[in-house]
Design a protein around this motif. Structure first.
Motif, PDB file in Angstrom:
ATOM      1  N   ARG A 171      11.793 -11.902   4.742  1.00 29.12           N
ATOM      2  CA  ARG A 171      11.358 -11.522   6.093  1.00 29.12           C
ATOM      3  C   ARG A 171      10.167 -12.354   6.530  1.00 29.12           C
ATOM      4  O   ARG A 171      10.078 -12.757   7.699  1.00 29.12           O
ATOM      5  CB  ARG A 171      11.024 -10.034   6.139  1.00 29.12           C
ATOM      6  N   ARG A 172       9.237 -12.604   5.625  1.00 27.70           N
ATOM      7  CA  ARG A 172       8.075 -13.428   5.976  1.00 27.70           C
ATOM      8  C   ARG A 172       8.523 -14.843   6.345  1.00 27.70           C
ATOM      9  O   ARG A 172       8.042 -15.428   7.318  1.00 27.70           O
ATOM     10  CB  ARG A 172       7.094 -13.488   4.801  1.00 27.70           C
ATOM     11  N   THR A 224      11.403 -15.881   7.452  1.00 28.36           N
ATOM     12  CA  THR A 224      12.165 -15.958   8.700  1.00 28.36           C
ATOM     13  C   THR A 224      11.332 -15.622   9.929  1.00 28.36           C
ATOM     14  O   THR A 224      11.865 -15.595  11.040  1.00 28.36           O
ATOM     15  CB  THR A 224      13.397 -15.026   8.633  1.00 28.36           C
ATOM     16  N   CYS A 225      10.038 -15.351   9.744  1.00 29.71           N
ATOM     17  CA  CYS A 225       9.139 -15.324  10.906  1.00 29.71           C
ATOM     18  C   CYS A 225       8.922 -16.730  11.443  1.00 29.71           C
ATOM     19  O   CYS A 225       8.591 -16.917  12.615  1.00 29.71           O
ATOM     20  CB  CYS A 225       7.790 -14.712  10.523  1.00 29.71           C
ATOM     21  N   GLN A 247      20.355 -14.845   6.441  1.00 28.90           N
ATOM     22  CA  GLN A 247      20.518 -14.061   7.662  1.00 28.90           C
ATOM     23  C   GLN A 247      21.448 -12.869   7.433  1.00 28.90           C
ATOM     24  O   GLN A 247      21.174 -11.752   7.894  1.00 28.90           O
ATOM     25  CB  GLN A 247      21.063 -14.954   8.774  1.00 28.90           C
ATOM     26  N   LEU A 273      19.606 -10.178   5.259  1.00 27.45           N
ATOM     27  CA  LEU A 273      18.642  -9.398   6.024  1.00 27.45           C
ATOM     28  C   LEU A 273      19.321  -8.465   7.026  1.00 27.45           C
ATOM     29  O   LEU A 273      18.759  -7.432   7.399  1.00 27.45           O
ATOM     30  CB  LEU A 273      17.672 -10.342   6.747  1.00 27.45           C
ATOM     31  N   ARG A 294       2.124 -13.338  20.688  1.00 24.10           N
ATOM     32  CA  ARG A 294       3.217 -13.333  21.667  1.00 24.10           C
ATOM     33  C   ARG A 294       3.419 -14.714  22.273  1.00 24.10           C
ATOM     34  O   ARG A 294       4.562 -15.140  22.522  1.00 24.10           O
ATOM     35  CB  ARG A 294       2.928 -12.299  22.766  1.00 24.10           C
ATOM     36  N   ARG A 298       9.547 -14.443  15.014  1.00 21.04           N
ATOM     37  CA  ARG A 298       9.177 -13.041  15.177  1.00 21.04           C
ATOM     38  C   ARG A 298       7.947 -12.797  14.327  1.00 21.04           C
ATOM     39  O   ARG A 298       7.541 -13.653  13.549  1.00 21.04           O
ATOM     40  CB  ARG A 298      10.318 -12.112  14.753  1.00 21.04           C
ATOM     41  N   PHE A 299       7.335 -11.635  14.468  1.00 22.59           N
ATOM     42  CA  PHE A 299       6.146 -11.303  13.686  1.00 22.59           C
ATOM     43  C   PHE A 299       6.147  -9.806  13.441  1.00 22.59           C
ATOM     44  O   PHE A 299       5.920  -9.022  14.353  1.00 22.59           O
ATOM     45  CB  PHE A 299       4.875 -11.729  14.429  1.00 22.59           C
ATOM     46  N   ASP A 300       6.438  -9.425  12.188  1.00 21.82           N
ATOM     47  CA  ASP A 300       6.589  -8.010  11.856  1.00 21.82           C
ATOM     48  C   ASP A 300       5.316  -7.384  11.302  1.00 21.82           C
ATOM     49  O   ASP A 300       5.209  -6.162  11.230  1.00 21.82           O
ATOM     50  CB  ASP A 300       7.701  -7.823  10.814  1.00 21.82           C
ATOM     51  N   GLY A 301       4.368  -8.200  10.851  1.00 23.01           N
ATOM     52  CA  GLY A 301       3.177  -7.665  10.190  1.00 23.01           C
ATOM     53  C   GLY A 301       2.149  -7.135  11.174  1.00 23.01           C
ATOM     54  O   GLY A 301       2.209  -7.403  12.382  1.00 23.01           O
TER      55      GLY A 301
END
Length: 227
Positions: free
Chosen positions: A3-4, A6-7, A16, A19, A130, A140-143
């Protein structure tokens, strides 16, 4: 780890699918594990960090200039900071760059420095993330989005997640270092100016709060500055 990674990058189709929760054969899962091990090494590499940092800057600069080709002469040399002294000297060096270049008279009036942001927070980190996503520098950024790492002071009895110095001591160090005249540089902090604690007019209580509660104060001050 996937996940990190694929940011920043889409990753191969196998990653892909993994995940996304798709069913995969054992040999496919084995390949996904190999990808994860490779990405772990890359995310811990200073060289890969500089590559990922420099690439979107180069693309944006070339787009603004209407040209193509290499923007950086070479990848910046990355140096690990392995001691507290190395960390302090690097931080002070960067925070004093505008003063040394003659672009600011004092650290607290310099632009685009962490020391200015710690004193008067203005930078909106969430908005910057953003913007990076809009420019495709981040997919993307999930953290969680956090401000600058806080100064904690020195504690020997526990592990410290923040910077192991007092904020007041760091500002005094930057102020003292900035007054030393470097013949190779244009500027320095004038010796006629009062010390930085006096210039900022902080009380001892405010100093303690600033160094131990920076994250909470950061949010409050930035909301006021935006309002």
């Amino acid at each position: 780890m996937l996940r990190r990674w694929t940011c920043l990058f889409k990753g191969p189709l196998l990653v892909q699918r993994y995940l996304a929760g798709d069913n995969q054969e054992s040999y496919e899962l084995a390949q996904v594990v190999e990808f994860a091990q490779c990405y772990r090494q890359r995310l811990a590499s200073l060289s890969w960090f500089m590559k990922c940092l420099n690439e979107p800057i180069a693309r944006q600069a070339n787009q603004e200039d209407g040209c193509t080709g290499h923007f950086w002469e070479a990848r910046f040399k990355s140096q690990a900071l392995r001691t507290e002294a190395a960390l302090l000297s690097c931080m002070a060096y960067v925070d004093l760059n505008p003063v040394r270049a003659g672009m600011a008279d004092t650290p607290e009036t310099s632009e685009h420095t962490s020391i200015r942001e710690r004193i008067t927070p203005r930078f909106d980190l969430a908005q910057a993330v953003r913007e990076q996503m809009r420019m495709d520098a981040l997919l993307r950024f999930d953290g969680p989005v956090k401000p600058l790492l806080p100064f904690e002071g020195a504690f020997a009895e526990r592990e410290q997640p923040g910077i192991p110095f007092a904020f007041e001591d760091y500002l005094a160090l930057v102020d003292y270092t900035g007054r030393a005249i470097d013949p190779r540089k244009k500027g320095a902090i004038a010796n006629t100016l009062p010390l930085i604690p006096q210039r900022l007019e902080f009380t001892p209580v405010q100093w303690l709060a600033q160094s131990t509660q920076f994250e909470a104060l950061y949010r409050q001050q930035r909301r006021r500055s935006v309002a």
